[in-house]
Design an enzyme around this catalytic site. Structure first.
Site, PDB file in Angstrom:
ATOM      1  N   MET A  13      28.429 -12.635   5.321  1.00 13.82           N
ATOM      2  CA  MET A  13      27.889 -11.317   6.181  1.00 13.82           C
ATOM      3  C   MET A  13      27.730 -11.999   7.739  1.00 13.82           C
ATOM      4  SD  MET A  13      27.867  -8.947   4.229  1.00 13.82           S
ATOM      5  CE  MET A  13      26.772  -7.747   5.524  1.00 13.82           C
ATOM      6  N   HIS A 153      27.620  -7.612  -8.311  1.00 12.18           N
ATOM      7  CA  HIS A 153      27.997  -8.244  -6.961  1.00 12.18           C
ATOM      8  C   HIS A 153      28.744  -9.457  -7.591  1.00 12.18           C
ATOM      9  CE1 HIS A 153      24.796  -5.605  -5.448  1.00 12.18           C
ATOM     10  NE2 HIS A 153      25.118  -6.162  -4.256  1.00 12.18           N
ATOM     11  N   LYS A 157      25.664 -14.365  -5.119  1.00 12.94           N
ATOM     12  CA  LYS A 157      24.224 -13.572  -4.719  1.00 12.94           C
ATOM     13  C   LYS A 157      23.025 -14.247  -5.367  1.00 12.94           C
ATOM     14  CE  LYS A 157      22.361  -9.218  -4.664  1.00 12.94           C
ATOM     15  NZ  LYS A 157      21.925  -9.296  -3.175  1.00 12.94           N
TER      16      LYS A 157
HETATM   17  P1  NAP Z   1      26.076 -16.777   2.561  1.00  8.70           P
HETATM   18  O1  NAP Z   1      27.387 -16.586   2.549  1.00  8.70           O
HETATM   19  O2  NAP Z   1      25.299 -17.665   1.456  1.00  8.70           O
HETATM   20  O3  NAP Z   1      25.310 -16.907   4.025  1.00  8.70           O
HETATM   21  C1  NAP Z   1      23.992 -17.178   4.410  1.00  8.70           C
HETATM   22  C2  NAP Z   1      24.020 -18.083   5.534  1.00  8.70           C
HETATM   23  O4  NAP Z   1      22.869 -18.446   6.061  1.00  8.70           O
HETATM   24  C3  NAP Z   1      24.724 -19.691   5.065  1.00  8.70           C
HETATM   25  O5  NAP Z   1      25.432 -20.096   5.698  1.00  8.70           O
HETATM   26  C4  NAP Z   1      23.372 -20.285   4.788  1.00  8.70           C
HETATM   27  O6  NAP Z   1      23.440 -21.645   5.004  1.00  8.70           O
HETATM   28  C5  NAP Z   1      22.588 -19.808   6.208  1.00  8.70           C
HETATM   29  N1  NAP Z   1      21.157 -20.035   6.230  1.00  8.70           N
HETATM   30  C6  NAP Z   1      20.343 -20.192   5.279  1.00  8.70           C
HETATM   31  N2  NAP Z   1      19.030 -20.558   5.415  1.00  8.70           N
HETATM   32  C7  NAP Z   1      18.952 -20.235   6.847  1.00  8.70           C
HETATM   33  C8  NAP Z   1      18.253 -20.522   8.037  1.00  8.70           C
HETATM   34  N3  NAP Z   1      17.186 -20.617   7.545  1.00  8.70           N
HETATM   35  N4  NAP Z   1      18.699 -20.256   9.357  1.00  8.70           N
HETATM   36  C9  NAP Z   1      19.842 -20.181   9.593  1.00  8.70           C
HETATM   37  N5  NAP Z   1      21.001 -20.010   8.634  1.00  8.70           N
HETATM   38  C10 NAP Z   1      20.304 -20.162   7.346  1.00  8.70           C
HETATM   39  O7  NAP Z   1      25.250 -15.157   2.142  1.00  8.70           O
HETATM   40  P2  NAP Z   1      25.854 -13.602   2.421  1.00  8.70           P
HETATM   41  O8  NAP Z   1      26.791 -13.432   1.271  1.00  8.70           O
HETATM   42  O9  NAP Z   1      26.452 -13.640   3.763  1.00  8.70           O
HETATM   43  O10 NAP Z   1      24.478 -12.880   2.357  1.00  8.70           O
HETATM   44  C11 NAP Z   1      23.430 -13.046   3.009  1.00  8.70           C
HETATM   45  C12 NAP Z   1      22.355 -12.044   2.836  1.00  8.70           C
HETATM   46  O11 NAP Z   1      22.844 -10.719   3.164  1.00  8.70           O
HETATM   47  C13 NAP Z   1      21.892 -11.984   1.384  1.00  8.70           C
HETATM   48  O12 NAP Z   1      20.552 -11.994   1.235  1.00  8.70           O
HETATM   49  C14 NAP Z   1      22.806 -10.678   0.685  1.00  8.70           C
HETATM   50  O13 NAP Z   1      22.100 -10.189  -0.390  1.00  8.70           O
HETATM   51  C15 NAP Z   1      22.547 -10.128   1.993  1.00  8.70           C
HETATM   52  N6  NAP Z   1      23.439  -8.905   2.192  1.00  8.70           N
HETATM   53  C16 NAP Z   1      22.905  -7.478   2.708  1.00  8.70           C
HETATM   54  C17 NAP Z   1      23.807  -6.635   2.764  1.00  8.70           C
HETATM   55  C18 NAP Z   1      23.161  -5.223   3.683  1.00  8.70           C
HETATM   56  O14 NAP Z   1      23.980  -4.416   3.853  1.00  8.70           O
HETATM   57  N7  NAP Z   1      21.839  -5.303   3.861  1.00  8.70           N
HETATM   58  C19 NAP Z   1      25.197  -6.687   2.551  1.00  8.70           C
HETATM   59  C20 NAP Z   1      25.505  -7.726   1.952  1.00  8.70           C
HETATM   60  C21 NAP Z   1      24.751  -8.908   1.575  1.00  8.70           C
HETATM   61  P3  NAP Z   1      23.233 -22.487   3.243  1.00  8.70           P
HETATM   62  O15 NAP Z   1      24.555 -21.942   2.550  1.00  8.70           O
HETATM   63  O16 NAP Z   1      23.357 -23.950   3.764  1.00  8.70           O
HETATM   64  O17 NAP Z   1      21.802 -21.918   2.699  1.00  8.70           O
END
Ligand code: NAP
Length: 266
Positions: A13, A153, A157
């Site tokens: 994201m 999903h 996730k």
């Molecule tokens: P992702 O690909 O795992 O991306 C998260 C990123 O944040 C990773 O690079 C992760 O590193 C990093 N991270 C973790 N902890 C951190 C911290 N304390 N400080 C800085 N960076 C950090 O996940 P994603 O698929 O993008 O999804 C992220 C979130 O968005 C999830 O909770 C998902 O459910 C949510 N989401 C929301 C919507 C919406 O419309 N609201 C839509 C889609 C997804 P590591 O991999 O090393 O942990």
């Protein structure tokens, strides 16, 4: 120009938000934070020209040095609450997409935002179609009180059920009130085979498989008929108009707004 920091910029994201922010005329990327790709320019991370913003691992420092006005967070359920509190304490307005925050964290953040008189948008789903799905489900439940939710999903996730499914169930329960659904004497031969049960009785079933992005069906049943309201995010671009709307709106808000629908529907 609104100065924006993206936390979780290396994630699925985060990268999509990065592209949307770089394209927007009225929003300027001032800082990028992640625990992955630290020290790399965000443009190079996308495989294009450097844009002059390198990825930092220290959120508090990055916010202080960059003069960010808004922090967008798409990280992890375990990190998001601390990130949001750090941003608020730095005078930066959070726009939060990360799901899986506890009710206690939400309460604490709400009190902090009120105290500091800063806007904060927390949205379990930024896709307009998903918000309409919830709105239509609230209408349908007046006539079809028997309802279950299936959300699907991708298999990376971390939280289940999805924030959108919980929010849909809460919205339906607001309209439905007390209602005894299904067979009280029902017995599960395999634990959880009937899904998770929300307070109020709505069942949520979570599917996790590669190939999915974010999908949900709200199924209503009545004698001789069913009604399904379904939404599919087939690409993460679907969330970006909502994220940009929240970035613009949070600048004029005070306190927490939970749910993008509160910013876009009358
Ligand atoms: P992702 O690909 O795992 O991306 C998260 C990123 O944040 C990773 O690079 C992760 O590193 C990093 N991270 C973790 N902890 C951190 C911290 N304390 N400080 C800085 N960076 C950090 O996940 P994603 O698929 O993008 O999804 C992220 C979130 O968005 C999830 O909770 C998902 O459910 C949510 N989401 C929301 C919507 C919406 O419309 N609201 C839509 C889609 C997804 P590591 O991999 O090393 O942990």
């Amino acid at each position: 120009m609104i100065k924006v920091a993206i936390c979780g910029v290396s994630g699925r994201m985060g990268q999509e938000v990065l592209k949307a922010v770089l394209r927007a005329d009225d929003i300027e990327l001032c800082s990028a934070i992640d625990v992955q790709n630290v020290g790399q320019d965000v443009g190079s991370m996308l495989g294009s020209e450097p844009v002059g913003v390198t990825i930092s691992a220290d959120l508090a420092e990055a916010l202080a040095l960059s003069g960010a006005q808004v922090m967008v967070d798409f990280t992890r359920p375990q990190s998001v609450a601390d990130n949001v509190k750090t941003a608020l304490r730095a005078g930066v307005r959070p726009v939060v997409g990360t799901t899986g925050m506890s009710a206690e964290d939400l309460q604490e953040i709400s009190e902090l935002a009120d105290k500091l008189r800063l806007g904060c948008v927390i949205a379990p789903n930024f896709a307009i179609g998903a918000l309409l799905m919830i709105k239509f489900a609230q209408e349908a439940v007046k006539y079809f009180p028997n309802v279950e939710i299936i959300e699907k999903h991708h298999d990376q996730k971390l939280d289940a059920p999805s924030g959108t499914a919980i929010k849909t169930a809460e919205a339906i329960l607001q309209r439905r009130g007390d209602f005894q659904q299904g067979l009280a004497a029902e017995e599960e031969k395999i634990e959880c085979s009937r899904g998770g049960r929300m307070p109020g009785g709505i069942r949520i079933h979570s599917v996790r498989l590669p190939g999915f992005v974010a999908h949900q069906e709200v199924i209503f049943g009545d004698v001789g008929q069913t009604l399904t309201i379904r939404h599919d995010s087939i690409s993460r671009e679907s969330f970006m108009p909502g994220v940009l709307t929240a970035i613009r709106a949070v600048m004029r808000l005070e306190g927490v707004v939970y749910g993008l629908e509160n910013l876009i529907f009358e």
